[in-house]
Design an enzyme around this catalytic site. Structure first.
Site, PDB file in Angstrom:
ATOM      1  N   SER A 123      -2.851   6.865  26.155  1.00  0.00           N
ATOM      2  CA  SER A 123      -2.971   8.272  25.758  1.00  0.00           C
ATOM      3  C   SER A 123      -4.265   8.878  26.276  1.00  0.00           C
ATOM      4  CB  SER A 123      -2.938   8.385  24.235  1.00  0.00           C
ATOM      5  OG  SER A 123      -1.705   7.958  23.736  1.00  0.00           O
ATOM      6  N   HIS A 144       1.494   9.078  31.833  1.00  0.00           N
ATOM      7  CA  HIS A 144       1.439   9.389  30.406  1.00  0.00           C
ATOM      8  C   HIS A 144       2.740  10.078  30.011  1.00  0.00           C
ATOM      9  CE1 HIS A 144      -0.422  11.836  26.935  1.00  0.00           C
ATOM     10  NE2 HIS A 144      -0.083  10.640  26.498  1.00  0.00           N
ATOM     11  N   GLU A 156       3.054  13.340  32.874  1.00  0.00           N
ATOM     12  CA  GLU A 156       1.658  13.624  33.231  1.00  0.00           C
ATOM     13  C   GLU A 156       1.133  12.420  34.011  1.00  0.00           C
ATOM     14  OE1 GLU A 156      -1.180  13.908  29.964  1.00  0.00           O
ATOM     15  OE2 GLU A 156      -2.330  15.420  31.031  1.00  0.00           O
ATOM     16  N   ASN A 197      -3.509  16.052  26.210  1.00  0.00           N
ATOM     17  CA  ASN A 197      -4.112  15.718  24.919  1.00  0.00           C
ATOM     18  C   ASN A 197      -5.397  16.483  24.665  1.00  0.00           C
ATOM     19  OD1 ASN A 197      -2.264  14.110  23.681  1.00  0.00           O
ATOM     20  ND2 ASN A 197      -3.051  12.193  24.508  1.00  0.00           N
TER      21      ASN A 197
HETATM   22  N1  LIG Z   1       3.500   7.086  20.206  1.00  0.00           N
HETATM   23  C1  LIG Z   1       3.275   8.155  20.964  1.00  0.00           C
HETATM   24  O1  LIG Z   1       3.637   9.307  20.633  1.00  0.00           O
HETATM   25  C2  LIG Z   1       2.613   7.998  22.293  1.00  0.00           C
HETATM   26  C3  LIG Z   1       2.692   9.025  23.239  1.00  0.00           C
HETATM   27  C4  LIG Z   1       2.127   8.840  24.501  1.00  0.00           C
HETATM   28  C5  LIG Z   1       1.446   7.657  24.779  1.00  0.00           C
HETATM   29  N2  LIG Z   1       1.356   6.675  23.818  1.00  0.00           N
HETATM   30  C6  LIG Z   1       0.676   5.434  24.177  1.00  0.00           C
HETATM   31  O2  LIG Z   1       1.655   4.429  24.459  1.00  0.00           O
HETATM   32  C7  LIG Z   1       1.121   3.132  24.142  1.00  0.00           C
HETATM   33  C8  LIG Z   1       2.057   2.416  23.206  1.00  0.00           C
HETATM   34  O3  LIG Z   1       2.220   3.204  22.042  1.00  0.00           O
HETATM   35  P1  LIG Z   1       3.404   2.938  20.996  1.00  0.00           P
HETATM   36  O4  LIG Z   1       3.392   4.122  20.088  1.00  0.00           O
HETATM   37  O5  LIG Z   1       4.639   2.559  21.711  1.00  0.00           O
HETATM   38  O6  LIG Z   1       2.836   1.657  20.228  1.00  0.00           O
HETATM   39  P2  LIG Z   1       3.666   0.564  19.420  1.00  0.00           P
HETATM   40  O7  LIG Z   1       2.688  -0.077  18.511  1.00  0.00           O
HETATM   41  O8  LIG Z   1       4.923   1.152  18.867  1.00  0.00           O
HETATM   42  O9  LIG Z   1       4.103  -0.475  20.548  1.00  0.00           O
HETATM   43  C9  LIG Z   1       3.223  -1.355  21.181  1.00  0.00           C
HETATM   44  C10 LIG Z   1       4.003  -2.619  21.503  1.00  0.00           C
HETATM   45  O10 LIG Z   1       3.173  -3.447  22.307  1.00  0.00           O
HETATM   46  C11 LIG Z   1       3.366  -4.784  21.873  1.00  0.00           C
HETATM   47  N3  LIG Z   1       2.219  -5.579  22.273  1.00  0.00           N
HETATM   48  C12 LIG Z   1       1.026  -5.734  21.685  1.00  0.00           C
HETATM   49  N4  LIG Z   1       0.237  -6.540  22.416  1.00  0.00           N
HETATM   50  C13 LIG Z   1       0.962  -6.887  23.497  1.00  0.00           C
HETATM   51  C14 LIG Z   1       0.711  -7.711  24.607  1.00  0.00           C
HETATM   52  N5  LIG Z   1      -0.450  -8.311  24.791  1.00  0.00           N
HETATM   53  N6  LIG Z   1       1.698  -7.865  25.503  1.00  0.00           N
HETATM   54  C15 LIG Z   1       2.889  -7.229  25.357  1.00  0.00           C
HETATM   55  N7  LIG Z   1       3.184  -6.429  24.320  1.00  0.00           N
HETATM   56  C16 LIG Z   1       2.215  -6.279  23.411  1.00  0.00           C
HETATM   57  C17 LIG Z   1       3.569  -4.700  20.366  1.00  0.00           C
HETATM   58  O11 LIG Z   1       4.245  -5.849  19.866  1.00  0.00           O
HETATM   59  C18 LIG Z   1       4.395  -3.425  20.259  1.00  0.00           C
HETATM   60  O12 LIG Z   1       5.771  -3.693  20.309  1.00  0.00           O
HETATM   61  C19 LIG Z   1      -0.263   3.374  23.576  1.00  0.00           C
HETATM   62  O13 LIG Z   1      -1.199   3.253  24.606  1.00  0.00           O
HETATM   63  C20 LIG Z   1      -0.195   4.820  23.088  1.00  0.00           C
HETATM   64  O14 LIG Z   1      -1.438   5.451  23.006  1.00  0.00           O
HETATM   65  C21 LIG Z   1       1.933   6.800  22.608  1.00  0.00           C
END
Ligand SMILES: NC(=O)c1ccc[n+]([C@@H]2O[C@H](COP(=O)([O-])OP(=O)(O)OC[C@H]3O[C@@H](n4cnc5c(N)ncnc54)[C@H](O)[C@@H]3O)[C@@H](O)[C@H]2O)c1
Length: 264
Positions: A123, A144, A156, A197
């Site tokens: 993010s 992103h 993005e 963001n």
């Molecule tokens: N949720 C949103 O609205 C959003 C929007 C844009 C970007 N993001 C970004 O996307 C990324 C993921 O966010 P999310 O909301 O999906 O998080 P989430 O917690 O739902 O998912 C993360 C996943 O990564 C896995 N994980 C953790 N460590 C790991 C590793 N070493 N190897 C492989 N998998 C691993 C976890 O088990 C989990 O399933 C973050 O960087 C977040 O900032 C999120």
């Protein structure tokens, strides 16, 4: 269907939605996570989730055949080597922790084919820090995604001074083929967040300050923004909606010809 293979690293809320999207639009996709439990949860989201394939079929967004084909193109697993084997494009979506992501990029660089492009869905952590953990900084950039990935049209794309034009072109091509509207931006590594963001944060912060100063209610702030500036919703309705998922209603009518996910 494209020959390109995509590996999605992290099968959480974003990773599962990203993998669903790339598979829906014709890319062989493998989604990796740490545990079988997480994989089960991701499969469930992809098939039965609010933005999942079954729901898309019910709502006449894609045909049952497209949904079946998407599932056939999509695999899951807990073996990183298997995920990266012959991957052309990697999309990292593990938790928002710079140390974790940096270590992951080091492993991706060691294990992915040398020509593979590595992208991060961070993010706002600096892409140049992730690129610096690899021996291929010219093949590293940010992608992103907006949430929920199967629905929101923005891609993005964040470049560093080292990202090559060939890398940008390849990712723009994939994003466009996935029905997204790519916007390529630079990053300021000293400020958290990319363009979207940062704009959002400024607007939400100022909206809250106006309310805290007693100048207007939340409803009035929203009305001013909607009626005065033609925003589709105000900042407070947006924050409310983000937790209940209104993004679905706002998909545009710009899907490429033949795209399976019908807009509007
Ligand atoms: N949720 C949103 O609205 C959003 C929007 C844009 C970007 N993001 C970004 O996307 C990324 C993921 O966010 P999310 O909301 O999906 O998080 P989430 O917690 O739902 O998912 C993360 C996943 O990564 C896995 N994980 C953790 N460590 C790991 C590793 N070493 N190897 C492989 N998998 C691993 C976890 O088990 C989990 O399933 C973050 O960087 C977040 O900032 C999120």
């Amino acid at each position: 269907m494209s020959d390109m293979r995509i590996a999605v690293i992290g099968a959480g809320v974003m990773g599962s939605g990203i993998a669903q999207t790339t598979a829906t639009y014709g890319y062989r996709t493998h989604c990796y996570d740490l545990s079988e439990d997480q994989i089960r949860a991701a499969r469930e989201l992809v098939v039965n989730g609010r933005y999942g394939l079954d729901r898309a079929v019910e709502r006449n967004k894609i045909s049952p055949e497209w949904a079946r084909a998407a599932q056939e193109r999509l695999s899951f697993g807990t073996d990183l080597a298997e995920a990266l084997d012959s991957a052309d494009l990697v999309i990292e979506a593990i938790p928002e922790d710079l140390g974790l992501k940096t270590r992951m990029f080091r492993r991706l660089d060691e294990m992915a084919p040398p020509e593979a492009i590595l992208t991060s869905n961070t993010s706002g952590h600096p892409i140049c820090a992730l690129a610096g953990a690899t021996t291929r900084p010219e093949k590293v950039m940010g992608w992103h995604w907006s949430s929920p990935p199967p629905v929101m049209p923005l891609a993005e794309l964040v470049v560093t001074p080292q990202t090559s034009q060939a890398t940008v072109d390849a990712v723009v091509q994939v994003a466009t083929a996935c029905g997204k509207n790519p916007v390529v931006v630079k990053e300021n590594p000293f400020v958290w967040g990319f363009v979207g963001n940062r704009l959002l944060t400024a607007m939400v912060r100022e909206a809250q300050r106006v309310v805290d100063e007693g100048l207007a209610s939340k409803e009035q702030v929203d009305q001013i923004v909607v009626d005065g500036y033609r925003w589709p919703v105000g900042p407070f309705a947006m924050m409310e909606g983000a937790s209940s998922g209104w993004g679905e209603k706002r998909s545009p009518s710009t899907a490429p010809e033949g795209a399976p996910w019908k807009r509007g």
